[in-house]
Design a protein around this motif. Structure first.
Motif, PDB file in Angstrom:
ATOM      1  N   GLN A  35       0.641  -1.204  -0.185  1.00 52.65           N
ATOM      2  CA  GLN A  35       0.052   0.108  -0.032  1.00 52.65           C
ATOM      3  C   GLN A  35       0.875   1.202   0.031  1.00 52.65           C
ATOM      4  O   GLN A  35       1.825   1.303   0.787  1.00 52.65           O
ATOM      5  CB  GLN A  35      -0.771   0.056   1.257  1.00 52.65           C
ATOM      6  N   LYS A  36       0.295   2.079  -0.752  1.00 57.98           N
ATOM      7  CA  LYS A  36       1.306   3.450  -0.927  1.00 57.98           C
ATOM      8  C   LYS A  36       0.264   4.637  -0.348  1.00 57.98           C
ATOM      9  O   LYS A  36      -0.952   4.534  -0.544  1.00 57.98           O
ATOM     10  CB  LYS A  36       1.931   3.739  -2.358  1.00 57.98           C
ATOM     11  N   VAL A  58       5.737   0.344   8.998  1.00 56.46           N
ATOM     12  CA  VAL A  58       4.738  -0.579   9.280  1.00 56.46           C
ATOM     13  C   VAL A  58       4.961  -1.991   8.976  1.00 56.46           C
ATOM     14  O   VAL A  58       5.394  -2.428   7.741  1.00 56.46           O
ATOM     15  CB  VAL A  58       3.259  -0.187   8.535  1.00 56.46           C
ATOM     16  N   ASN A  59       4.874  -2.809  10.084  1.00 62.84           N
ATOM     17  CA  ASN A  59       5.096  -4.461   9.887  1.00 62.84           C
ATOM     18  C   ASN A  59       3.779  -4.822   9.450  1.00 62.84           C
ATOM     19  O   ASN A  59       2.785  -5.063  10.157  1.00 62.84           O
ATOM     20  CB  ASN A  59       5.539  -4.915  11.043  1.00 62.84           C
ATOM     21  N   TRP A  60       3.567  -5.576   8.220  1.00 59.91           N
ATOM     22  CA  TRP A  60       2.466  -5.920   7.693  1.00 59.91           C
ATOM     23  C   TRP A  60       2.378  -7.507   7.304  1.00 59.91           C
ATOM     24  O   TRP A  60       3.523  -7.959   7.006  1.00 59.91           O
ATOM     25  CB  TRP A  60       2.096  -5.281   6.274  1.00 59.91           C
ATOM     26  N   ASP A  61       1.447  -8.320   7.713  1.00 60.67           N
ATOM     27  CA  ASP A  61       1.236  -9.777   7.549  1.00 60.67           C
ATOM     28  C   ASP A  61       0.381  -9.620   6.098  1.00 60.67           C
ATOM     29  O   ASP A  61      -0.769  -9.675   6.233  1.00 60.67           O
ATOM     30  CB  ASP A  61       0.677 -10.149   8.632  1.00 60.67           C
ATOM     31  N   ASP A  62       0.926 -10.277   4.887  1.00 58.47           N
ATOM     32  CA  ASP A  62       0.168 -10.177   3.980  1.00 58.47           C
ATOM     33  C   ASP A  62      -0.904 -11.272   3.697  1.00 58.47           C
ATOM     34  O   ASP A  62      -1.872 -11.209   3.265  1.00 58.47           O
ATOM     35  CB  ASP A  62       1.102 -10.450   2.605  1.00 58.47           C
ATOM     36  N   ASP A  63      -0.535 -12.417   4.421  1.00 55.75           N
ATOM     37  CA  ASP A  63      -1.362 -13.366   4.642  1.00 55.75           C
ATOM     38  C   ASP A  63      -2.697 -13.267   5.403  1.00 55.75           C
ATOM     39  O   ASP A  63      -3.926 -13.602   5.003  1.00 55.75           O
ATOM     40  CB  ASP A  63      -0.871 -14.700   5.319  1.00 55.75           C
ATOM     41  N   SER A 147       5.463   4.665   1.026  1.00 53.72           N
ATOM     42  CA  SER A 147       5.071   3.340   1.675  1.00 53.72           C
ATOM     43  C   SER A 147       4.651   3.683   2.956  1.00 53.72           C
ATOM     44  O   SER A 147       4.931   4.798   3.620  1.00 53.72           O
ATOM     45  CB  SER A 147       6.308   2.321   2.145  1.00 53.72           C
ATOM     46  N   MET A 148       3.801   2.961   3.632  1.00 53.31           N
ATOM     47  CA  MET A 148       3.353   3.278   4.756  1.00 53.31           C
ATOM     48  C   MET A 148       4.352   3.392   6.256  1.00 53.31           C
ATOM     49  O   MET A 148       5.414   2.652   6.113  1.00 53.31           O
ATOM     50  CB  MET A 148       2.427   1.992   5.406  1.00 53.31           C
ATOM     51  N   GLY A 149       4.158   4.128   7.106  1.00 53.16           N
ATOM     52  CA  GLY A 149       4.910   4.648   8.057  1.00 53.16           C
ATOM     53  C   GLY A 149       5.026   5.948   8.263  1.00 53.16           C
ATOM     54  O   GLY A 149       3.932   6.672   8.079  1.00 53.16           O
ATOM     55  N   ASN A 169       2.493  11.145   9.549  1.00 55.76           N
ATOM     56  CA  ASN A 169       2.276   9.346   9.465  1.00 55.76           C
ATOM     57  C   ASN A 169       1.077   8.950   8.435  1.00 55.76           C
ATOM     58  O   ASN A 169       0.096   9.274   8.224  1.00 55.76           O
ATOM     59  CB  ASN A 169       1.607   9.284  10.897  1.00 55.76           C
ATOM     60  N   LEU A 170       1.600   7.960   7.640  1.00 54.86           N
ATOM     61  CA  LEU A 170       0.657   7.075   6.862  1.00 54.86           C
ATOM     62  C   LEU A 170       0.491   5.984   7.467  1.00 54.86           C
ATOM     63  O   LEU A 170       1.538   4.827   7.248  1.00 54.86           O
ATOM     64  CB  LEU A 170       1.737   7.167   5.397  1.00 54.86           C
ATOM     65  N   VAL A 171      -0.459   5.578   8.136  1.00 50.82           N
ATOM     66  CA  VAL A 171      -0.464   4.286   9.021  1.00 50.82           C
ATOM     67  C   VAL A 171      -1.965   3.884   8.715  1.00 50.82           C
ATOM     68  O   VAL A 171      -2.828   4.432   8.716  1.00 50.82           O
ATOM     69  CB  VAL A 171      -0.378   4.654  10.730  1.00 50.82           C
ATOM     70  N   PRO A 172      -1.994   2.522   8.837  1.00 44.32           N
ATOM     71  CA  PRO A 172      -3.327   1.787   8.672  1.00 44.32           C
ATOM     72  C   PRO A 172      -4.366   2.000  10.024  1.00 44.32           C
ATOM     73  O   PRO A 172      -3.863   2.010  11.390  1.00 44.32           O
ATOM     74  CB  PRO A 172      -3.189   0.514   8.407  1.00 44.32           C
ATOM     75  N   GLN A 173      -5.482   2.040   9.793  1.00 42.83           N
ATOM     76  CA  GLN A 173      -6.396   1.901  10.932  1.00 42.83           C
ATOM     77  C   GLN A 173      -7.739   0.862  10.681  1.00 42.83           C
ATOM     78  O   GLN A 173      -7.839   0.423   9.414  1.00 42.83           O
ATOM     79  CB  GLN A 173      -7.386   3.096  11.086  1.00 42.83           C
TER      80      GLN A 173
END
Length: 525
Positions: A35-36, A58-63, A147-149, A169-173
């Motif tokens: 994700q960008k 951001v540490n992301w788990d693709d699975d 990139s996210m972060g 901050n570009l972070v997921p919620q």
């Protein structure tokens, strides 16, 4: 190992309430591993250089299509630096595995921390490359495909501003069970301080003066508000005088200004003053320099600095024309984290000018203005005060006003011959009323029975421009022709022939009487 708390809690303290409100209003996108997002920066001057450094990922788990635990990790170079900052307590912000610790999320104000980190990056202590570099455009500048972060954004090479570090901050919620990047574009306005300088002479943009007069200047300049850990806190104000002005070195006073109130500052404590062999921060020769660089922390709390000083209009002053100027300059660091960075400058929008004027007199025959008359002398009063003069070329009738302390003459004499015959030129007078009294008339001519007055007026719609209304040549000299009439004998009655014959008759009678007396004396003998 310190315990890492939940992603939601960390975000709650890391993102301000205003940012959250903006997030809610922006479109959200389901997150994927690659994700960008974008950072849209406002309030940045066109042409400034922007560098964005990714300090947290951001540490992301693709699975699982969800963040891993721990959710955030520092850039390895940043993590190593944090671990070494035990004296400032920054080591508490990083876990042993390089992930972001809970203590970082509790930081109430990160200004000092981000300033320290910016200084470490710019100095090379933290070896990290910019994720994106761009030049600010007119309006908002967008850094895209990030990139996210978390990003530390530094702005430099601005012509008119000093910028504080920016954190975005570009972070997921998690929204309704789905992880989204909300917002996909973060909008932030940069914090900056504008740099400018203003200068006046006698409270305005121009003034008139006579050679020897003292004129007063005031320079007001912005104080650059550098980040707390800036390593290049350069800041100076200088002035360069034209040849017609002489600095009064003892008149220089420096003030800090905050909320309009002035506080006088001290040389060697708050600034370094140089009046001999002075140079600005770029190495250019100047008349004097007030350098705050080594004492920046003692003046950083002020909004402005104000410098007051005086100068004397001297014998090299330009009459009329462009006048006599001095050019103030404000200098500061283009990049406050780079000791070798360039210097930005600003000068006043209007350069204050000191004008002085002159007088041209032609001594002419009353009956024929084409006849120029040598030999006349005058005394001069300017605005009710006697004026002394120094001869520039006495034979040509050319003088200037004497300065205080000079042994000047009270009388000036028109030119004797050639093109200067009957002409007088005086340089370095102020506006106002001149009174000329003729003390010696040209040979064969009568002395005027009273002094005459003339004006010097420089006023072009309320502004001085060095051109006087009384000039015949459209310059800074007032022109005046002064007439002299020839002397003459008083009239007498009677014919000149009759007077001659009468005189001869009187002489004959006197001769006859003399001879008669002589004969009588002889006969008696």
């Amino acid at each position: 190992m310190r315990k890492t708390r939940s992603t939601v809690r960390l975000l709650a303290v890391a993102v301000t309430a205003i940012a959250l409100a903006l997030f809610a209003a922006m479109p959200a996108f389901a997150v994927t591993g690659d994700q960008k997002g974008s950072i849209e920066l406002g309030n940045i001057e066109q042409g400034a250089e922007i560098n964005a450094y990714q300090i947290i990922s951001v540490n992301w788990d693709d699975d699982a299509d969800a963040p891993k635990t721990p959710q955030y990790s520092w850039n390895p170079a940043v993590a190593s630096w944090l671990e070494a900052q035990t004296d400032k307590g920054y080591d508490a912000y990083v876990e042993a595995d390089g992930s972001v610790a809970e203590a970082y999320g509790k930081v109430q104000s990160g200004a000092a921390f981000f300033s320290d980190l910016a200084a470490a990056i710019k100095s090379g202590t933290v070896q990290i490359s910019a994720a994106q570099t761009t030049t600010a455009t007119d309006g908002a500048t967008v850094l895209s495909d990030l990139s996210m972060g978390s990003y530390l954004v530094l702005v430099n090479n601005s012509a008119n501003y000093v910028y504080q570090p920016i954190v975005a901050n570009l972070v997921p919620q998690s929204v309704n069970g789905q992880w989204v990047l909300n917002p996909a574009t973060v909008q932030i306005d940069a914090k900056r301080s504008e740099m400018n300088i203003d200068k006046t002479v006698e409270g305005g943009s121009s003034t008139g003066a006579q050679i020897g007069d003292t004129v007063n200047f005031v320079v007001t300049a912005s104080v650059p508000h550098y980040p707390a850990s800036a390593t290049a806190k350069k800041f100076a104000v200088s002035d360069t005088f034209s040849q017609g002005l002489t600095l009064d070195e003892g008149s220089i006073r420096v003030f800090g200004v905050k909320g309009g109130a002035e506080t006088e500052l001290a040389a060697d404590t708050n600034y370094a003053l140089t009046t001999q062999n002075a140079h600005d921060l770029s190495g250019n020769e100047v008349t004097f320099s007030v350098d705050f660089s080594a004492h920046y922390d003692t003046v950083s709390s002020y909004d402005q600095v104000r410098i007051k000083y005086s100068a004397v209009l001297n014998e090299n002053a330009v009459v009329g024309g462009a006048g006599n100027q001095n050019n103030a300059e404000l200098e500061w660091s283009n990049d406050p984290f780079d000791q070798n960075g360039s210097i930005d400058t600003d000068t006043p929008d209007v350069t204050p000018t000191v004008y002085t004027y002159g007088l041209r007199v032609e001594k002419v025959d009353k009956g024929d203005h084409g006849i120029l008359l040598p030999g006349a002398t005058f005394t001069v009063r300017s605005n009710g005060k006697d004026v002394s003069f120094i001869a520039i070329d006495e034979a040509a009738g050319h003088y200037r006003v004497a300065k205080t302390g000079e042994d000047g003459v009270k009388e000036v004499k028109v030119g004797a011959d050639g093109t200067a015959k009957g002409k007088l030129q005086i340089d370095g007078l102020d506006e106002g009323t001149l009174t000329l009294a003729e003390t010696h008339a040209p040979d064969g001519y009568a002395l005027p029975h009273k002094p005459f007055e003339l004006s010097i007026t420089d006023a072009d719609q309320g502004k001085l421009d060095g051109i006087v209304a009384e000039s015949a040549q459209g310059d800074g000299y007032a022109d005046k022709q002064v007439e002299n009439a020839k002397g003459f004998q008083l009239p007498v009655t009677g014919d000149m022939g009759t007077m001659a014959m009468t005189a001869a008759g009187v002489a004959l009678v006197a001769f006859a009487v003399t001879m008669l007396l002589r004969v009588r004396r002889k006969n008696r003998a």
